[in-house]
Scaffold this active site. Structure first.
Site, short mmCIF file in Angstrom:
data_model
loop_
_atom_site.label_atom_id
_atom_site.label_comp_id
_atom_site.label_asym_id
_atom_site.label_seq_id
_atom_site.Cartn_x
_atom_site.Cartn_y
_atom_site.Cartn_z
N LYS A 178 0.89 -1.17 0.00
CA LYS A 178 0.00 0.00 0.00
C LYS A 178 0.92 1.22 0.00
O LYS A 178 1.40 1.65 1.04
CB LYS A 178 -0.88 -0.02 1.26
CG LYS A 178 -2.21 0.69 1.13
CD LYS A 178 -2.14 2.16 0.75
CE LYS A 178 -1.80 3.07 1.89
NZ LYS A 178 -1.59 4.47 1.45
N GLU A 181 -0.53 7.57 -1.20
CA GLU A 181 -1.49 8.07 -2.20
C GLU A 181 -0.99 9.36 -2.85
O GLU A 181 -1.56 9.83 -3.83
CB GLU A 181 -2.87 8.27 -1.55
CG GLU A 181 -2.94 9.31 -0.44
CD GLU A 181 -2.52 8.80 0.94
OE1 GLU A 181 -1.63 7.92 1.01
OE2 GLU A 181 -3.05 9.31 1.94
N CYS A 286 13.82 10.93 6.07
CA CYS A 286 13.77 10.56 7.49
C CYS A 286 15.16 10.61 8.10
O CYS A 286 15.31 10.58 9.32
CB CYS A 286 13.18 9.17 7.66
SG CYS A 286 14.20 7.93 6.89
N GLU A 388 8.93 17.35 13.94
CA GLU A 388 9.84 16.81 12.92
C GLU A 388 10.04 17.81 11.77
O GLU A 388 11.11 17.88 11.18
CB GLU A 388 9.28 15.48 12.37
CG GLU A 388 10.20 14.86 11.35
CD GLU A 388 9.70 13.55 10.78
OE1 GLU A 388 8.50 13.27 10.83
OE2 GLU A 388 10.56 12.78 10.28
P1 NAD Z 1 2.40 9.10 6.91
O1 NAD Z 1 2.57 8.46 8.24
O2 NAD Z 1 1.45 10.22 6.78
O3 NAD Z 1 1.94 8.01 5.83
C1 NAD Z 1 2.59 6.77 5.69
C2 NAD Z 1 1.60 5.74 5.18
O4 NAD Z 1 0.54 5.58 6.14
C3 NAD Z 1 0.95 6.14 3.87
O5 NAD Z 1 0.85 5.00 3.05
C4 NAD Z 1 -0.42 6.65 4.29
O6 NAD Z 1 -1.42 6.46 3.31
C5 NAD Z 1 -0.72 5.83 5.53
N1 NAD Z 1 -1.55 6.57 6.51
C6 NAD Z 1 -1.56 7.90 6.72
N2 NAD Z 1 -2.46 8.21 7.69
C7 NAD Z 1 -3.01 7.05 8.10
C8 NAD Z 1 -3.99 6.71 9.08
N3 NAD Z 1 -4.57 7.64 9.85
N4 NAD Z 1 -4.31 5.42 9.25
C9 NAD Z 1 -3.72 4.47 8.49
N5 NAD Z 1 -2.80 4.73 7.54
C10 NAD Z 1 -2.43 6.00 7.35
O7 NAD Z 1 3.86 9.53 6.41
P2 NAD Z 1 4.25 10.38 5.12
O8 NAD Z 1 3.87 11.79 5.35
O9 NAD Z 1 3.82 9.70 3.88
O10 NAD Z 1 5.86 10.24 5.17
C11 NAD Z 1 6.68 11.07 5.93
C12 NAD Z 1 7.00 10.45 7.27
O11 NAD Z 1 7.62 9.18 7.08
C13 NAD Z 1 8.00 11.27 8.07
O12 NAD Z 1 7.59 11.28 9.42
C14 NAD Z 1 9.31 10.51 7.91
O13 NAD Z 1 10.25 10.67 8.95
C15 NAD Z 1 8.80 9.11 7.88
N6 NAD Z 1 9.78 8.22 7.28
C16 NAD Z 1 10.48 7.40 8.09
C17 NAD Z 1 11.44 6.56 7.57
C18 NAD Z 1 12.22 5.64 8.45
O14 NAD Z 1 12.93 4.83 7.91
N7 NAD Z 1 12.12 5.73 9.76
C19 NAD Z 1 11.69 6.57 6.18
C20 NAD Z 1 10.95 7.42 5.36
C21 NAD Z 1 9.98 8.24 5.93
#
Ligand code: NAD
Length: 502
Positions: A178, A181, A286, A388
């Site tokens: 998944k 989006e 990240c 962040e």
């Molecule tokens: P996000 O948490 O908003 O989304 C990640 C995934 O979760 C997406 O597929 C999204 O559709 C889904 N999602 C979002 N809200 C949800 C909900 N309420 N319930 C269920 N699923 C949900 O993250 P983002 O904005 O896409 O990415 C940026 C974040 O990812 C930053 O915090 C970054 O630090 C983190 N990140 C971490 C790493 C790591 O290795 N630790 C690597 C890359 C990115």
């Protein structure tokens, strides 16, 4: 905003074919222009269940396929990734906004995990002991789990999915991805290329969508394990929900990565390293450096002078423009949220050394651009320090000693990455011992582990026990079965009632 009337519809990839449910659609934008370029289908529960069903149906035959044959599909996939690099990189830049070279870099890091996963026959060999008892031999096997799911963030649409599925499928599992989006095209290209590489239908599936899709993956009894990468609140939710439903989970969250600059550091090198790590990919990594901890007042003043000149000179424009060093942020909402953090830091008394809020990029009035921003005199109690941010904003905190710098970093809720710039080996060693952070760089600003190590933070940057990819990846996607066998020359003469020991 200029919205074309007929937009391409991005759907899902289930059992080796493109499908779409059209009840709920979300817009996909080009961040450099603000234009809506495509629409993406948001999978319903039934669509996700169909993808899980396809993965479940493909599992018995894929599990029974020799590891070497599975690896051969990945060898072919690697070649196709290289052949189609331009197409993939353009899809990333068109939806994420990062510059083309940066997109190519992320693709390359993903390919490196594919290369590692090609070692599956060796890496899945297990362990054998002869004569653990009289005429008894014993061995362990690493068996695949079944259907496993990956949920990924917007910021690495190629690399982060490839942290997961190459190892999962090399180990004999079937996969449902998944993706975010916000930039869904890349995952669908990867699915097509896997099919072209010879992967049987149903082994790799993609469902686009939001919470409805995620919740189905977290609760469906057929899904054995979930890998998640994204923000900390969602990582924690995913971990709690999926473990409560009996699944193995690794959920990687957000970060606040500090760079400590010691008085003995080579300042020019440190400044160049910090510039790339703070403003590369518009700070949407990240492992991005978002805080510099300058140890000693002289260091801070000299460092800020050098950084400020470079931040003002950053070349910002469309990711497709080869002269750009930094592109736009991913969405208008995210750009506005990052701006709000700068407003709040200013209100709380941080000094705005370089203010990116007024940036205008010629010909891109509706793009989601924000200029590089540098803040001095940031304190740990400020809201902008605690957040962040995930944008082109670098904060400088001043410390008088290394101990003070360590205490500041230890008090932070995140534990993804950290680095120190120094010429002193003893200082570097003491720092890396003292710090509760998963990935530590010594004069290396982005210490992202190579594919044959594993990636993972500590504290609230990772929920679960195993890091992602590398040896931990094979461990995560397999479960151990230990067999003990005897082929006695003589029949057993007596029953033994004491516990067997040797
Ligand atoms: P996000 O948490 O908003 O989304 C990640 C995934 O979760 C997406 O597929 C999204 O559709 C889904 N999602 C979002 N809200 C949800 C909900 N309420 N319930 C269920 N699923 C949900 O993250 P983002 O904005 O896409 O990415 C940026 C974040 O990812 C930053 O915090 C970054 O630090 C983190 N990140 C971490 C790493 C790591 O290795 N630790 C690597 C890359 C990115």
């Amino acid at each position: 905003m200029n919205t074309p009337t007929r937009l391409e519809l991005l759907g899902h990839w289930i059992a080796g074919a493109a499908v779409a449910d059209t009840d709920r659609l979300a817009p996909v934008t080009n961040p450099a222009t603000g234009e809506i370029t495509r629409q993406v289908a948001m999978a319903s529960k039934a669509t996700v269940e169909a993808a899980i069903g396809a993965a479940q149906a493909a599992f018995p035959a894929w599990r029974a396929t020799a590891p070497q044959r599975r690896a051969r599909v990945l060898f072919a996939f690697k070649a196709l990734l290289e052949k189609n690099a331009d197409r993939i990189v353009e899809a990333i830049t068109g939806e994420h906004g990062k510059v083309l070279d940066d997109a190519l870099g992320e693709l390359q890091r993903g390919i490196e995990v594919v290369e590692y996963a090609c070692g599956a026959p060796q890496l899945l060999k297990g362990e054998h002991s002869r004569n653990v008892g009289p005429e008894i031999d014993s061995w362990s096997e690493m068996r695949p789990l079944g259907v496993v799911a990956g949920i990924t963030p917007f910021n690495f649409p190629a690399m982060v999915p490839m942290w997961m599925f190459p190892i999962a499928i090399a180990a004999g599992n079937t996969f449902v991805l998944k993706p975010s989006e916000k930039d869904p095209s890349c995952a669908l290209i990867l699915a097509e290329l896997l099919k072209e590489a010879g992967l049987p239908d149903g082994v790799f599936n993609v469902v686009n969508g939001d919470k409805e899709a995620v919740d189905t993956l977290l609760t469906d009894a057929r899904v054995q394990a979930v890998s998640f990468v994204g923000s900390t609140p969602i990582a924690e939710y995913v971990y709690r929900t999926a473990t409560a439903h009996g699944k193995r989970v690794q959920a990687l969250g957000g970060a606040k990565n500090h760079a400590v600059v010691m008085p003995d550091a080579d300042l020019d090198s440190a400044v160049n390293a910090i510039m790339g790590a703070a403003y590369g990919s518009c700070g949407e990594r990240c492992m991005a450096i978002s805080v510099v901890v300058a140890v000693g007042g002289d260091v801070a003043d000299a460092l800020i002078g050098k950084l400020a000149a470079k931040v003002r000179a950053l070349k910002i424009g469309s990711g497709f423009d080869r002269s750009s060093e930094m592109g736009p942020l991913v969405t208008r909402a995210h750009r506005d949220a990052v701006k709000a953090h700068i407003d709040s830091a200013e209100k709380e008394g941080a000094k705005l050394v370089v203010d990116g809020r007024g940036l205008k990029v010629e010909g891109h009035a509706d793009g989601f651009f924000l200029g590089g921003t540098l803040l001095d005199q940031v304190r740990p109690d400020m809201a902008a320090y605690k957040a962040e941010i995930f944008g082109p904003v670098l904060q400088v905190v001043r410390a008088t000693t290394l101990e003070e710098a360590v205490a500041l970093i230890e008090a932070n809720e995140y534990g993804n990455g950290v680095c120190i710039f120094t010429r002193d080996g003893g200082t570097a060693r003491a720092f890396s011992d003292a710090i509760s952070i998963g990935m530590v760089g010594i004069n290396v600003p982005l210490p992202v582990p190579a594919a044959y190590h594993s990636f993972g933070g500590w504290k609230r940057s990772l929920f679960g026990d195993l890091s992602i990819y590398g040896a931990d990846g094979f461990r995560f996607y397999t479960r151990r079965k230990t067999l003990t066998q005897r082929w006695p020359e003589q029949p057993l003469a007596n029953a033994e009632f004491s516990f067997p020991s040797h």
